[in-house]
Design a protein around this motif. Structure first.
Motif, PDB file in Angstrom:
ATOM      1  N   LEU A 244      13.426 -49.016  26.900  1.00  0.00           N
ATOM      2  CA  LEU A 244      12.342 -48.843  25.933  1.00  0.00           C
ATOM      3  C   LEU A 244      12.494 -47.549  25.147  1.00  0.00           C
ATOM      4  N   THR A 245      12.856 -46.476  25.836  1.00  0.00           N
ATOM      5  CA  THR A 245      12.971 -45.166  25.192  1.00  0.00           C
ATOM      6  C   THR A 245      14.061 -45.159  24.143  1.00  0.00           C
ATOM      7  N   VAL A 246      15.194 -45.777  24.454  1.00  0.00           N
ATOM      8  CA  VAL A 246      16.293 -45.855  23.475  1.00  0.00           C
ATOM      9  C   VAL A 246      15.852 -46.680  22.268  1.00  0.00           C
ATOM     10  N   MET A 247      15.199 -47.791  22.512  1.00  0.00           N
ATOM     11  CA  MET A 247      14.704 -48.595  21.388  1.00  0.00           C
ATOM     12  C   MET A 247      13.775 -47.779  20.495  1.00  0.00           C
ATOM     13  N   ILE A 248      12.820 -47.102  21.109  1.00  0.00           N
ATOM     14  CA  ILE A 248      11.853 -46.320  20.332  1.00  0.00           C
ATOM     15  C   ILE A 248      12.569 -45.246  19.524  1.00  0.00           C
ATOM     16  N   ARG A 249      13.513 -44.565  20.134  1.00  0.00           N
ATOM     17  CA  ARG A 249      14.248 -43.502  19.438  1.00  0.00           C
ATOM     18  C   ARG A 249      15.026 -44.040  18.239  1.00  0.00           C
ATOM     19  N   GLU A 250      15.760 -45.126  18.449  1.00  0.00           N
ATOM     20  CA  GLU A 250      16.639 -45.627  17.390  1.00  0.00           C
ATOM     21  C   GLU A 250      15.862 -46.285  16.261  1.00  0.00           C
ATOM     22  N   VAL A 251      14.901 -47.104  16.597  1.00  0.00           N
ATOM     23  CA  VAL A 251      14.122 -47.770  15.549  1.00  0.00           C
ATOM     24  C   VAL A 251      13.278 -46.753  14.789  1.00  0.00           C
ATOM     25  N   SER A 252      12.722 -45.779  15.501  1.00  0.00           N
ATOM     26  CA  SER A 252      11.924 -44.743  14.839  1.00  0.00           C
ATOM     27  C   SER A 252      12.752 -43.944  13.840  1.00  0.00           C
ATOM     28  N   ALA A 253      14.014 -43.676  14.184  1.00  0.00           N
ATOM     29  CA  ALA A 253      14.869 -42.902  13.287  1.00  0.00           C
ATOM     30  C   ALA A 253      15.079 -43.630  11.969  1.00  0.00           C
ATOM     31  N   VAL A 254      15.337 -44.909  12.047  1.00  0.00           N
ATOM     32  CA  VAL A 254      15.556 -45.686  10.822  1.00  0.00           C
ATOM     33  C   VAL A 254      14.250 -45.861  10.055  1.00  0.00           C
ATOM     34  N   HIS A 255      13.190 -46.176  10.778  1.00  0.00           N
ATOM     35  CA  HIS A 255      11.890 -46.380  10.131  1.00  0.00           C
ATOM     36  C   HIS A 255      11.445 -45.104   9.420  1.00  0.00           C
ATOM     37  N   GLY A 256      11.595 -43.969  10.101  1.00  0.00           N
ATOM     38  CA  GLY A 256      11.170 -42.701   9.518  1.00  0.00           C
ATOM     39  C   GLY A 256      11.976 -42.288   8.308  1.00  0.00           C
ATOM     40  N   ALA A 257      13.226 -42.748   8.232  1.00  0.00           N
ATOM     41  CA  ALA A 257      14.092 -42.409   7.113  1.00  0.00           C
ATOM     42  C   ALA A 257      13.978 -43.390   5.953  1.00  0.00           C
TER      43      ALA A 257
END
Length: 320
Positions: A244-257
């Motif tokens: 879950l943590t890896v998913m949140i980190r990776e998707v958040s990075a793209v979403h935030g950018a």
């Protein structure tokens, strides 16, 4: 390059099922990454945990259980509302069907759509689909905690809500005397997480914190083998949290950018596949997982209802 077969539609091989005795009168059925189920004997009755996808498949599990006990099923406990967990309920002829309050509401809100969606994604699990008499409706629900007295000197079975996670209605079944936890899909033992109806940030934090706090010495997750010993139980919970943590980190990075859903999927796949790609249903789950997390990060609190049509749309959009 040919597109990947949709979800688990090409996975038609039967899985080997194993019934394990975890303690006196406590049973688990695992099946190489297919949904797990369990049973707990009371003094003169049985509590079954999960119902599988159809009465035909549930009947096969009950035939295995009947080699160990002939006590009637008084309680059927459903950890959450997903079709492959609940639509076999009629085979148990249970006096009481127990679920969380939110699970009953979810059956009403989206149970029919989920039935069509899940049987389309995982046709092998839907053996005897025409034996399903209709949606499964709990007859007893609760909000926080429900205790079942097993009778005699068998102790209690405690059903509890740990918070929003895999769905907004997941419950666990805890045997304090034996220190055995049936965690449903809140924990997977070396099987990929399905998070298409999840609340990722709560699941990865407060909900799993509560699961870990039981200090279980044996744990039956939603899929995968039985986990034995405190160190192994802690590791299974940690693996679930890390996914879950890896998913949140990776998707958040793209979403935030300001990136795209497809970019988020590709980045998350690249991050998770080396460690988790060999786990059952990894490729099946990830497009739906990333889509739900993207919605969550976009302010969509409750999951959008999955339909057979939406399943295909998301799948096609995220595959190369």
């Amino acid at each position: 390059m040919a597109q990947k077969a949709f979800a688990s539609s090409a996975d038609l091989d039967e899985k080997e099922r194993t019934l394990e005795v975890l303690a006196e009168g406590v049973y688990a059925l695992t099946a190489e990454g297919d949904p797990n189920v369990g049973a707990i004997e009371g003094e003169d009755f049985v509590v079954c945990f999960e119902a599988l996808a159809t009465p035909v498949v549930a009947g096969e599990w009950l035939a295995m259980l009947r080699e160990h006990t002939d006590k009637p099923v008084r309680y059927l406990v459903l950890s959450h509302y997903h079709a492959v967990r609940v639509l076999g309920a009629s085979a148990f002829d249970a006096d009481v069907v127990v679920a969380h309050d939110n699970t009953r509401a979810l059956v009403a809100e989206r149970g029919a759509e989920d039935w069509e969606s899940e049987f389309g994604r995982m046709p092998r699990l839907a053996k005897g689909a025409d034996s399903v008499p209709g949606l499964t409706w709990p007859t007893l629900t609760f909000s926080d905690r429900l205790t079942i007295d097993l009778g005699g000197d068998r102790g209690d079975l405690v059903l509890e809500y740990c918070g929003r996670g895999h769905t907004e209605g997941d419950l666990v079944a805890w045997l304090p005397r034996q220190r055995i936890l049936f965690a449903g899909d809140l924990v997977e033992a070396e099987a990929a997480l399905y998070t298409g109806d999840a609340f990722h940030r709560e699941w990865a934090s407060s909900t799993l914190d509560r699961v870990a706090a039981y200090g279980a010495e044996q744990l039956v997750g939603g899929r995968g083998g039985v986990t034995r010993g405190r160190r192994a139980v802690d590791a299974a919970i940690a693996q679930t949290r890390e996914f879950l943590t890896v998913m949140i980190r990776e998707v958040s990075a793209v979403h935030g950018a300001g990136g795209t859903l497809k970019e988020a999927f590709d980045r998350t796949h690249a991050a998770l596949a080396p460690g988790y790609g060999h786990w059952p249903i990894f490729e099946h789950c990830l497009p739906f997982d990333v889509s739900r997390l993207w919605d969550e990060l976009s302010g969509v609190d409750r999951p959008v209802i999955w339909t057979a049509e939406r399943d295909r749309e998301v799948w096609d959009r995220l595959q190369d």
